[in-house]
Design an enzyme around this catalytic site. Structure first.
Site, PDB file in Angstrom:
ATOM      1  CB  THR A 119       0.269   0.631  -0.052  1.00  0.00           C
ATOM      2  OG1 THR A 119      -0.100  -1.249   0.010  1.00  0.00           O
ATOM      3  CG2 THR A 119      -0.338   1.628   0.283  1.00  0.00           C
TER       4      THR A 119
ATOM      5  CB  VAL B 218      -3.417   4.812  -2.831  1.00  0.00           C
ATOM      6  CG1 VAL B 218      -3.987   3.833  -3.651  1.00  0.00           C
ATOM      7  CG2 VAL B 218      -3.483   5.262  -1.886  1.00  0.00           C
ATOM      8  CE  LYS B 219       2.684   0.305  -7.147  1.00  0.00           C
ATOM      9  NZ  LYS B 219       3.833  -1.149  -7.145  1.00  0.00           N
ATOM     10  CB  ILE B 220      -4.338   3.708  -8.977  1.00  0.00           C
ATOM     11  CG1 ILE B 220      -4.775   4.793  -7.411  1.00  0.00           C
ATOM     12  CG2 ILE B 220      -6.157   3.311  -9.675  1.00  0.00           C
ATOM     13  CD1 ILE B 220      -6.396   3.442  -7.017  1.00  0.00           C
TER      14      ILE B 220
END
Length: 216
Positions: A56, A82-84
Protein backbone atom coordinates in the site's frame (compact mmCIF):
# COMPACT_ATOMS: atom_id res chain seq x y z
CA UNK A 1 8.51 -16.54 -9.56
CA UNK A 2 5.71 -15.16 -7.41
CA UNK A 3 2.59 -13.61 -8.89
CA UNK A 4 1.13 -10.55 -7.21
CA UNK A 5 -2.20 -9.30 -8.48
CA UNK A 6 -2.18 -5.57 -9.20
CA UNK A 7 -5.64 -4.49 -8.14
CA UNK A 8 -7.74 -3.32 -5.22
CA UNK A 9 -10.86 -5.10 -6.48
CA UNK A 10 -11.80 -7.62 -3.80
CA UNK A 11 -13.75 -9.93 -6.11
CA UNK A 12 -10.83 -10.21 -8.53
CA UNK A 13 -8.47 -10.93 -5.64
CA UNK A 14 -10.78 -13.66 -4.34
CA UNK A 15 -11.18 -15.14 -7.82
CA UNK A 16 -7.48 -15.54 -8.55
CA UNK A 17 -6.58 -16.47 -5.01
CA UNK A 18 -9.01 -19.39 -5.29
CA UNK A 19 -7.15 -20.50 -8.42
CA UNK A 20 -3.93 -20.69 -6.44
CA UNK A 21 -1.98 -18.11 -8.43
CA UNK A 22 -1.88 -15.15 -6.02
CA UNK A 23 1.17 -14.85 -3.79
CA UNK A 24 0.60 -11.20 -2.87
CA UNK A 25 -1.21 -7.99 -3.83
CA UNK A 26 -0.04 -4.55 -4.93
CA UNK A 27 -2.25 -1.49 -4.78
CA UNK A 28 -1.82 2.21 -5.42
CA UNK A 29 -3.96 5.32 -4.87
CA UNK A 30 -5.47 5.10 -8.36
CA UNK A 31 -6.57 1.47 -7.86
CA UNK A 32 -8.08 2.28 -4.45
CA UNK A 33 -9.93 5.29 -5.89
CA UNK A 34 -11.64 3.05 -8.47
CA UNK A 35 -13.18 0.98 -5.67
CA UNK A 36 -14.95 3.81 -3.84
CA UNK A 37 -13.85 2.54 -0.44
CA UNK A 38 -11.42 3.80 2.18
CA UNK A 39 -7.83 2.63 1.98
CA UNK A 40 -7.86 1.18 5.48
CA UNK A 41 -11.08 -0.75 4.95
CA UNK A 42 -9.96 -2.27 1.66
CA UNK A 43 -6.46 -3.20 2.84
CA UNK A 44 -7.89 -4.88 5.93
CA UNK A 45 -10.29 -6.81 3.69
CA UNK A 46 -7.48 -7.90 1.39
CA UNK A 47 -5.31 -9.27 4.19
CA UNK A 48 -8.19 -11.52 5.20
CA UNK A 49 -8.13 -13.10 1.72
CA UNK A 50 -4.44 -13.31 0.76
CA UNK A 51 -1.76 -14.58 3.12
CA UNK A 52 1.14 -12.79 1.51
CA UNK A 53 2.71 -9.35 1.09
CA UNK A 54 0.19 -6.55 0.51
CA UNK A 55 1.68 -3.31 -0.83
CA UNK A 56 0.00 0.00 0.00
CA UNK A 57 1.38 3.36 -1.09
CA UNK A 58 2.09 6.56 0.79
CA UNK A 59 0.66 9.84 -0.47
CA UNK A 60 3.03 12.23 1.30
CA UNK A 61 5.96 13.64 -0.68
CA UNK A 62 8.14 14.62 2.28
CA UNK A 63 10.10 12.16 4.41
CA UNK A 64 8.36 12.94 7.68
CA UNK A 65 4.93 12.57 6.10
CA UNK A 66 5.97 9.27 4.51
CA UNK A 67 7.21 7.98 7.85
CA UNK A 68 3.94 8.85 9.56
CA UNK A 69 1.86 7.10 6.89
CA UNK A 70 4.18 4.10 6.69
CA UNK A 71 4.06 3.44 10.41
CA UNK A 72 0.27 3.68 10.39
CA UNK A 73 -0.08 1.26 7.47
CA UNK A 74 2.39 -1.21 8.97
CA UNK A 75 0.35 -1.27 12.19
CA UNK A 76 -2.68 -2.67 10.34
CA UNK A 77 -1.19 -6.11 9.66
CA UNK A 78 2.14 -7.98 9.68
CA UNK A 79 1.90 -8.60 5.91
CA UNK A 80 1.70 -4.93 4.94
CA UNK A 81 4.51 -3.64 2.70
CA UNK A 82 4.72 0.13 2.38
CA UNK A 83 5.25 1.58 -1.09
CA UNK A 84 7.59 4.59 -1.14
CA UNK A 85 8.42 6.54 -4.32
CA UNK A 86 11.97 6.65 -5.66
CA UNK A 87 12.76 10.22 -4.64
CA UNK A 88 15.34 11.80 -2.37
CA UNK A 89 12.68 12.24 0.32
CA UNK A 90 11.59 8.66 -0.24
CA UNK A 91 15.12 7.41 0.31
CA UNK A 92 15.36 9.40 3.55
CA UNK A 93 12.21 7.66 4.75
CA UNK A 94 13.41 4.25 3.52
CA UNK A 95 16.61 4.48 5.53
CA UNK A 96 14.61 5.00 8.72
CA UNK A 97 11.91 2.43 7.97
CA UNK A 98 14.38 -0.33 7.07
CA UNK A 99 16.05 0.15 10.47
CA UNK A 100 12.64 -0.08 12.14
CA UNK A 101 11.92 -3.39 10.41
CA UNK A 102 9.12 -2.04 8.22
CA UNK A 103 9.26 -3.61 4.77
CA UNK A 104 9.36 -1.11 1.92
CA UNK A 105 8.61 -1.51 -1.78
CA UNK A 106 10.38 1.31 -3.64
CA UNK A 107 8.11 2.16 -6.54
CA UNK A 108 8.46 4.15 -9.77
CA UNK A 109 11.88 2.71 -10.58
CA UNK A 110 13.02 3.63 -14.09
CA UNK A 111 16.80 3.10 -13.98
CA UNK A 112 19.28 0.59 -12.63
CA UNK A 113 20.95 3.36 -10.66
CA UNK A 114 17.71 4.02 -8.81
CA UNK A 115 17.35 0.30 -8.06
CA UNK A 116 20.92 0.19 -6.75
CA UNK A 117 20.33 3.13 -4.38
CA UNK A 118 17.11 1.55 -3.09
CA UNK A 119 18.85 -1.75 -2.40
CA UNK A 120 21.74 -0.03 -0.59
CA UNK A 121 19.22 1.79 1.60
CA UNK A 122 17.54 -1.45 2.66
CA UNK A 123 14.51 -1.78 0.38
CA UNK A 124 12.74 -5.13 0.69
CA UNK A 125 11.43 -4.74 -2.87
CA UNK A 126 11.93 -2.54 -5.92
CA UNK A 127 9.35 -2.06 -8.65
CA UNK A 128 10.74 -1.27 -12.12
CA UNK A 129 7.90 -0.05 -14.36
CA UNK A 130 8.55 -1.88 -17.63
CA UNK A 131 5.41 -0.89 -19.52
CA UNK A 132 5.87 2.82 -18.96
CA UNK A 133 9.41 2.58 -20.32
CA UNK A 134 8.13 0.72 -23.38
CA UNK A 135 5.61 3.55 -23.86
CA UNK A 136 8.44 6.03 -24.44
CA UNK A 137 10.34 3.70 -26.78
CA UNK A 138 12.77 2.42 -24.15
CA UNK A 139 13.24 -1.27 -23.36
CA UNK A 140 11.59 -1.98 -20.02
CA UNK A 141 12.77 -5.57 -19.84
CA UNK A 142 16.36 -4.50 -20.48
CA UNK A 143 16.10 -2.58 -17.20
CA UNK A 144 14.99 -5.75 -15.40
CA UNK A 145 18.00 -7.57 -16.83
CA UNK A 146 20.34 -4.82 -15.56
CA UNK A 147 18.84 -4.93 -12.08
CA UNK A 148 18.97 -8.73 -11.81
CA UNK A 149 22.62 -8.65 -12.88
CA UNK A 150 23.58 -5.96 -10.36
CA UNK A 151 21.73 -7.60 -7.49
CA UNK A 152 23.30 -10.94 -8.35
CA UNK A 153 26.77 -9.39 -8.39
CA UNK A 154 26.42 -8.10 -4.84
CA UNK A 155 23.97 -10.57 -3.28
CA UNK A 156 21.42 -7.90 -2.36
CA UNK A 157 18.39 -9.32 -0.55
CA UNK A 158 16.09 -6.81 -2.29
CA UNK A 159 13.47 -8.55 -4.41
CA UNK A 160 12.54 -7.36 -7.88
CA UNK A 161 8.84 -6.80 -8.62
CA UNK A 162 8.30 -6.36 -12.36
CA UNK A 163 5.53 -3.76 -12.53
CA UNK A 164 3.52 -1.94 -15.21
CA UNK A 165 3.02 -5.29 -16.94
CA UNK A 166 1.18 -4.80 -20.23
CA UNK A 167 1.00 -8.30 -21.73
CA UNK A 168 1.79 -11.95 -20.92
CA UNK A 169 5.17 -11.77 -22.64
CA UNK A 170 6.36 -9.32 -19.99
CA UNK A 171 5.63 -12.00 -17.38
CA UNK A 172 7.43 -14.73 -19.31
CA UNK A 173 10.49 -12.57 -19.95
CA UNK A 174 10.60 -11.56 -16.30
CA UNK A 175 10.63 -15.22 -15.29
CA UNK A 176 13.38 -16.00 -17.82
CA UNK A 177 15.51 -13.20 -16.36
CA UNK A 178 15.07 -14.48 -12.83
CA UNK A 179 12.94 -11.64 -11.45
CA UNK A 180 11.44 -12.56 -8.11
CA UNK A 181 7.90 -11.30 -8.71
CA UNK A 182 5.60 -9.98 -11.42
CA UNK A 183 2.66 -7.84 -10.37
CA UNK A 184 -0.09 -8.51 -12.87
CA UNK A 185 -3.37 -6.71 -13.65
CA UNK A 186 -6.49 -8.86 -13.75
CA UNK A 187 -6.89 -8.72 -17.54
CA UNK A 188 -3.32 -9.91 -18.08
CA UNK A 189 -3.80 -12.67 -15.52
CA UNK A 190 -6.75 -13.89 -17.62
CA UNK A 191 -4.60 -13.95 -20.75
CA UNK A 192 -1.91 -16.06 -19.06
CA UNK A 193 -4.42 -18.89 -18.71
CA UNK A 194 -5.46 -18.88 -22.36
CA UNK A 195 -4.20 -19.87 -25.78
CA UNK A 196 -6.31 -20.22 -28.94
CA UNK A 197 -4.78 -23.60 -29.73
CA UNK A 198 -5.84 -24.87 -26.31
CA UNK A 199 -9.42 -23.78 -27.00
CA UNK A 200 -9.26 -25.33 -30.48
CA UNK A 201 -7.92 -28.59 -29.09
CA UNK A 202 -10.64 -28.86 -26.42
CA UNK A 203 -13.31 -28.20 -29.04
CA UNK A 204 -11.86 -30.88 -31.33
CA UNK A 205 -11.69 -33.48 -28.54
CA UNK A 206 -15.30 -32.77 -27.55
CA UNK A 207 -16.47 -33.02 -31.16
CA UNK A 208 -14.72 -36.36 -31.60
CA UNK A 209 -16.14 -37.65 -28.32
CA UNK A 210 -19.66 -36.88 -29.51
CA UNK A 211 -19.03 -39.21 -32.46
CA UNK A 212 -18.00 -42.21 -30.36
CA UNK A 213 -19.54 -41.87 -26.91
CA UNK A 214 -22.61 -43.98 -27.72
CA UNK A 215 -20.86 -46.68 -29.74
CA UNK A 216 -21.14 -50.25 -28.44
Amino acid sequence: MDFYIDTANLEDIKKYNALGVVDGVTTNPSLIAKEGVSLEKRIKEIVEVVNGPISTEVIATDAEGMLEEARKYASWHKNIVVKIPMTVEGMKALKVLSKEGIKVNVTLIFSAGQALIAAKNGAAYVSPFVGRLDDISEDGMALVHEITTIYGNYDFDTKIIVASVRHPRHVVEAAMMGADIATIPSDIMDKLFKHPLTDKGVAAFLADWEKVKNLQ
